[in-house]
Write a protein that holds these residues in place. Structure first.
Motif, mmCIF file in Angstrom:
data_model
loop_
_atom_site.group_PDB
_atom_site.id
_atom_site.type_symbol
_atom_site.label_atom_id
_atom_site.label_comp_id
_atom_site.label_asym_id
_atom_site.label_seq_id
_atom_site.Cartn_x
_atom_site.Cartn_y
_atom_site.Cartn_z
ATOM 1 N N ASP A 30 0.895 -1.184 0.016
ATOM 2 C CA ASP A 30 0.442 0.086 -0.176
ATOM 3 C C ASP A 30 0.785 1.097 0.253
ATOM 4 O O ASP A 30 0.338 3.078 0.350
ATOM 5 C CB ASP A 30 -1.237 0.104 1.189
ATOM 6 N N TRP A 31 2.232 1.064 -0.500
ATOM 7 C CA TRP A 31 3.114 2.062 -0.579
ATOM 8 C C TRP A 31 2.345 3.761 -1.390
ATOM 9 O O TRP A 31 1.453 3.359 -2.346
ATOM 10 C CB TRP A 31 4.460 1.553 -1.524
ATOM 11 N N SER A 32 2.644 4.730 -0.674
ATOM 12 C CA SER A 32 1.633 5.813 -0.922
ATOM 13 C C SER A 32 3.285 6.314 -2.241
ATOM 14 O O SER A 32 2.987 7.753 -2.725
ATOM 15 C CB SER A 32 1.495 6.776 -0.229
ATOM 16 N N GLY A 33 4.350 6.036 -2.374
ATOM 17 C CA GLY A 33 5.260 6.746 -3.172
ATOM 18 C C GLY A 33 6.269 7.870 -2.350
ATOM 19 O O GLY A 33 6.691 8.029 -2.979
ATOM 20 N N PHE A 34 5.518 8.747 -1.520
ATOM 21 C CA PHE A 34 6.596 9.135 -0.272
ATOM 22 C C PHE A 34 6.207 9.287 0.920
ATOM 23 O O PHE A 34 6.120 9.862 1.732
ATOM 24 C CB PHE A 34 5.786 10.689 -0.515
ATOM 25 N N SER A 35 6.867 7.993 1.842
ATOM 26 C CA SER A 35 7.110 7.798 2.839
ATOM 27 C C SER A 35 7.599 6.621 2.612
ATOM 28 O O SER A 35 7.587 5.697 1.651
ATOM 29 C CB SER A 35 6.056 7.214 3.917
ATOM 30 N N ALA A 36 8.445 6.091 3.982
ATOM 31 C CA ALA A 36 9.771 5.236 3.578
ATOM 32 C C ALA A 36 8.792 3.917 4.133
ATOM 33 O O ALA A 36 9.561 3.143 3.966
ATOM 34 C CB ALA A 36 10.756 5.141 5.194
ATOM 35 N N SER A 37 7.691 3.563 4.889
ATOM 36 C CA SER A 37 6.821 2.776 5.578
ATOM 37 C C SER A 37 6.227 2.177 4.163
ATOM 38 O O SER A 37 4.994 2.949 3.087
ATOM 39 C CB SER A 37 5.941 2.807 6.925
ATOM 40 N N MET A 38 5.447 0.887 4.031
ATOM 41 C CA MET A 38 4.461 0.110 3.395
ATOM 42 C C MET A 38 4.803 -1.142 4.313
ATOM 43 O O MET A 38 4.915 -1.514 4.603
ATOM 44 C CB MET A 38 5.038 0.520 1.797
ATOM 45 N N ASN A 39 3.241 -1.100 3.685
ATOM 46 C CA ASN A 39 2.591 -2.869 4.348
ATOM 47 C C ASN A 39 1.967 -3.668 3.441
ATOM 48 O O ASN A 39 1.901 -3.422 2.228
ATOM 49 C CB ASN A 39 0.780 -2.529 5.100
ATOM 50 N N PHE A 40 2.509 -5.075 3.200
ATOM 51 C CA PHE A 40 2.361 -6.169 2.236
ATOM 52 C C PHE A 40 1.259 -6.185 2.581
ATOM 53 O O PHE A 40 0.355 -6.781 3.326
ATOM 54 C CB PHE A 40 3.359 -6.647 2.682
#
Length: 298
Positions: A30-40
């Motif tokens: 769910d990566w937003s493209g402008f944050s280091a965090s993302m959830n699978f």
């Protein structure tokens, strides 16, 4: 050999294979493209795509483009290439039409113009108020085309845009086919002429089979362009046209990523676009193999 292949292979893996793998991974987050965090999130983005009517409309438009554009462009280019190479007088030396060199140069002009310039130029030509198309048609007495919105009407937006793309590429593929036809021994055309074969029969039985590989290459390249078509569609109808009639997958991908900041979701769109492109290319090669090649001359 391994030493010489090692560096090119490494470059290919880093700059070609790696981005594809990375995009495939991002498409399952769910990566937003402008944050280091993302959830699978697994295949959730792909499930959303199936139920996304706008994206499915864009996919349908791309399919229309990939069916129509290569066929129309290649047929017209092949006819023109035949005329300027072997379509001249039926007597004497095998040659093209008179002044064929001039026709080759003129027909190639649109290809040297950048796509974005072509889009802007034709947007002005199609302009409802001051456009050249409506001006010519109304001058000929077709008053119903006064202020007609070629790019703003759902019935004509896609057709008008496809015409521009064909206009921009027909010269390039004509030159490609001219070079291929020039490689065919003139004796074959002379023998066909002696046997009484007409121009159409010669084209179907000699020219097309002997330049089949060139036609295949042209079809693949034109199909890849049709599956993208971002520049033309974005310039001529940045919003996707009336009722999304000209929206393509690359436009939807771009707006999802940079307007909605949903890079994971847009990556899923990119993976689908890549998969469709690979499937199309594979299908073209398969059909060409199943239907024969240069041995088809008869």
């Amino acid at each position: 050999m391994v030493v010489f292949l090692g560096l090119p292979l490494a470059v290919y893996v880093v700059f070609v294979i790696s981005p594809f793998v990375q995009a495939a991974y991002y498409s399952m987050t769910d990566w937003s493209g402008f944050s280091a965090s993302m959830n699978f999130i697994g295949v959730d983005n792909y499930v959303k795509l199936v139920h996304n009517d706008t994206f499915m409309k864009a996919l349908g438009n791309n399919i229309i483009l990939v069916i129509v554009l290569p066929i129309v462009t290649i047929i017209l280019s092949l006819i023109l290439a035949t005329l300027v190479t072997v379509g001249g007088s039926s007597r004497g030396q095998i040659k093209g039409l008179k002044n064929s060199s001039f026709y080759r140069v003129v027909s190639f002009f649109p290809y040297v113009i950048p796509a974005i310039i072509i889009g802007i130029m034709w947007t002005q030509i199609y302009d409802p108020s001051n456009g050249l198309v409506n001006g010519i048609l109304t001058g000929m007495g077709f008053d119903e085309f006064k202020s007609f919105p070629w790019l703003g009407d759902e019935r004509t937006a896609m057709i008008a845009t496809m015409f521009v793309i064909v206009w921009g590429f027909i010269g390039f593929y004509m030159v490609l086919f001219v070079a291929a036809i020039k490689g065919i021994p003139a004796e074959l055309f002379e023998a066909a002429r002696i046997d009484g074969a007409g121009r159409v029969r010669t084209l179907v039985s000699i020219t097309i089979p002997l330049i089949r590989d060139n036609i295949q290459t042209a079809y693949v390249y034109m199909g890849i362009l049709a599956l993208d078509a971002f520049v033309y569609m974005q310039v001529m109808n940045s919003g996707g046209g009336p009722n999304n009639s000209t929206l393509v997958m690359s436009q939807q991908l771009f707006s999802t990523a940079f307007t909605k900041n949903q890079f994971g979701y847009s990556s899923a769109m990119g993976v689908v676009l890549a998969a469709v492109t690979l499937a199309f290319s594979g299908l073209v090669f398969l059909v060409n193999r199943l239907t024969g090649g240069k041995d088809d001359v008869r």
